[in-house]
Design an enzyme around this catalytic site. Sequence first.
Site, mmCIF file in Angstrom:
data_model
loop_
_atom_site.group_PDB
_atom_site.id
_atom_site.type_symbol
_atom_site.label_atom_id
_atom_site.label_comp_id
_atom_site.label_asym_id
_atom_site.label_seq_id
_atom_site.Cartn_x
_atom_site.Cartn_y
_atom_site.Cartn_z
ATOM 1 C CE LYS B 131 -4.026 1.670 2.682
ATOM 2 N NZ LYS B 131 -4.834 1.382 3.898
ATOM 3 C CB SER B 206 -8.051 2.831 3.105
ATOM 4 O OG SER B 206 -7.225 2.237 4.087
ATOM 5 C CB SER B 230 -8.310 -0.041 5.778
ATOM 6 O OG SER B 230 -9.133 1.100 5.812
#
EC number: 3.5.1.4
Lengths: 543, 543
Positions: B131, B206, B230
């Site tokens: 990420k 996310s 997330s």
Amino acid sequence: MSWVIASEKAKAILQHSVPKQWLLPPDKLPPASQKNVIDIPKRSGLLTDRELDITEMSASALVAGMGAGQLSAEEVVVAFLKRAVIGHQLLNFATEFIADDAISKAKELDAYFKKTGKLIGPLHGVPISIKEHIGVKGHTLNAGYTTWVDHIASEDALILQILSKAGAVFHVRTNQPQSLMHLCCTNNLTGTTVNPHNRTLSPGGSSGGEGASMGFKCAPLGIGTDIGGSIRAPAAFCGAYGFRPTAKRNPTTGLKSPAPGQEAILGVVGPLAANSLSDLELFQRTLLAAEPWEIETSLVPVPWKKVDIGRKFTVGILWEDGIVRPHPPITRALKHAKTQLQKAGIKVVDWEPYKHSHGWDIISKLYFPDAAQSQKALLSQTTEPTHPLTTWAFTRGSPSPLSIHETWALNTVRDIYRDEHAALMKQRGVDFILCPSYPGVAPGIGEAQYWLYTAIWNILDLPAVIFPSGMVVEERDLEEKMGESRGDVDDREWRKWEGDPRRYLGAPVGLQVVGGHFRDEEVIAAAGVIEVVCGENSRRAVL
Amino acid sequence: MSWVIASEKAKAILQHSVPKQWLLPPDKLPPASQKNVIDIPKRSGLLTDRELDITEMSASALVAGMGAGQLSAEEVVVAFLKRAVIGHQLLNFATEFIADDAISKAKELDAYFKKTGKLIGPLHGVPISIKEHIGVKGHTLNAGYTTWVDHIASEDALILQILSKAGAVFHVRTNQPQSLMHLCCTNNLTGTTVNPHNRTLSPGGSSGGEGASMGFKCAPLGIGTDIGGSIRAPAAFCGAYGFRPTAKRNPTTGLKSPAPGQEAILGVVGPLAANSLSDLELFQRTLLAAEPWEIETSLVPVPWKKVDIGRKFTVGILWEDGIVRPHPPITRALKHAKTQLQKAGIKVVDWEPYKHSHGWDIISKLYFPDAAQSQKALLSQTTEPTHPLTTWAFTRGSPSPLSIHETWALNTVRDIYRDEHAALMKQRGVDFILCPSYPGVAPGIGEAQYWLYTAIWNILDLPAVIFPSGMVVEERDLEEKMGESRGDVDDREWRKWEGDPRRYLGAPVGLQVVGGHFRDEEVIAAAGVIEVVCGENSRRAVL
């Protein structure tokens, strides 16, 4: 409620609780001018020789004696109660005796042992004194604030529940200062506690009642709390042992605090011991064997482990923090320790302190992020007088409440500081830091202003042990003169020595051993080795 | 800086980084109207059969293959890079490829293996997608904020340093939503990521780029972060595996956050896996074997342990949270799980949810105690448009900043809630809770509004695993009708189903298994048993 009425109430609770049959009659009390009262239990004639022996024993030795059928839990708690009653007359260290409950618990333990031939647990029959703000079901829980005198605990604190199951007997609750934020011990409820080695000196604080309890041997073990030195200053000032564990190991459920939910800098609960460093280990081992993290889930599930430390470790000696130089007896004790450690083949290096001013800057703000509004609101409820040391504490941090963003920034700076210090210990190859507990020995009542020799380990969240060096202030210390000043704060603390050094004669010197984060077991073990090596060969070290 | 320029810059970084040699030519791309693109790698002809096989393997199988000399690290990373490039063309999941570094690291690993005959570590040659807000030295670190496009990480995040030493190869950085606080994946830098199973649906967020990466098998393992779901929403929505560890186990040093120092509710970093639940365990075991707490001292020193879970545990099924009833395919998967678990002799009980509204009340305030001022200030620096889901997130909590005292009160309430929930699990004898991951399967782009099936375990700080149930939305689900409403929020979420249920056909159903605080090892092990028992007998379960 008027603070005067609250104060009378607190005193009434205390007076009502004192077991009157064991009070020393006025004519047997030493004169108020007698400073050192350590030998009064022996001289009073109130305790039998057997009782005197019992009260000089470590918790482990007491448990062993009960396990061998040589001691009963009842006679043990009675012996300590008798000593505690005298101690209270001389030192004003108790807030409440819980004698009846203690004796009846001891009788139950004796009955259990008689029936089963077994001890109920590793603290079977061990009397433990407890700082007042650790809740006892059905009793006042005021944390040193007059406004809380009518607060009654609905449950025993979790730590008491656990230790009680292990056989502990709680016989006396002990004094603490207003706000819990003095390294001294005066409040508007039951007044001022004094030091058993010298009643003109402070027993330390905030666990000052515990300091006096340990110094006078009113219990082999005590429970205090520490957010800036509140276990360690009392232990050091009173010639006892004390341990500040890493945060989130010992359970704090059921403790009363003026700012619950404040978690940027955490207070911890931990043991003091009168006679033996290994009693600190016994306390921790017993407490964590109960896996308190299964109930208080903010604790970390790190079991207490047995360590065999050997002698292959490196000790860094922190001679001074660069802000305040320790007084002569402290430096003398450190020098002696260095010599003895080297003789014993233990590696010793000098430890250059790492940004202690920075550490103070962080922790002093984190103590009162709301500019002590929580505490001031409590004080204002009864308009109780604010003690000068309370004002002193409240004015260390920010004069106005911090914004949320300021507190977050401090948290970040705190974590970076911790990580840097941990990296430095590794880089320098230092396993433990040996250092002062305070600039000097026990200060005069109301004079304790400099926290950083203990508080630095709170902001760094490192476990730290206090042990008595075996040394006391001597005539030869009086000749030492001040060298180069480190600045205003140094000057202030040196004036306390140079103004009248004789007043400290005979006061014990406690030293501090600090270990890595979560190296709680190791630091107690290392302190044990260091204590022995430093030549502390008296009975207390071997029991 | 104008947000438009920042956005162009981010896109330029991305475009420049794409290994052009592996792009599918436009004529080989499926039509934009094609929703499910899962089989494009196979149909494209760009990957060889061997490469297709490699990209379907678990990390453990890859490591085993490299250890046996049957695979080279270089061919492995090239295979995944090829797949990732196609995936990016179809899903817009990457923020930046780091192909050259990855290939050169793989070559080094191959040379090491050739020379020594040994693997460098337990992740030797395993490609891992990361990420974006996990810092990579020398690369942009923007956390989804246009204003940070020029921020360059000065160090690799600690988690990357550790995994890299264990042999991991980082080949692609992945997308995240503006503010990091959507269960969806759109920002003003590189745009919107979509779901490989259905490009009209969200990949979750996310860690939405990670969801897409796992679902499309662009890497066997990925690294996401989770403060409300997330990691887990993307894993569930994309038919993959994901793990939210207990807080303070995995290191977060070097991650970019808009509110550093906020610690009342902690985000965690953790793994996602494409093919195998045991890869989550491999990831955790490798990470914690490095003892990250020795460097990042706010972590707890709890080593990763091997557990043998057996089948003697009790599963509580949380059918619904009392606020939003799950959509029909979710309930069908839970029912199927119940039947299978019972058949397997595993004890199953119903789990009555405990005060989830209360939990939401706490966590929604703790997300933004400053009323999202930190985040809004970042957005305003470039005047980038605020995405509707950003506004949605920011308006869940308090409309004005909380006072310090309000945050402390919330901390206290949070801890009580955690302790009560832990006591309830013990009292009910439930070891693990099996529950939905979300009210439904992957929602439409921009439609994810209900976080509580995942966020409840953040406020409780319990470890949670997502695994694909093996089921997808089927025709038979469409016939199910809404029963009794639980209220407005329930109505809102059911409208998303009843409005047009057909749009979800074929979307995978991920389920969630939750364990006790710090029972991270146990919950992964239990999820493994549950997955097998539920009849997930495809290759992915056995690799």
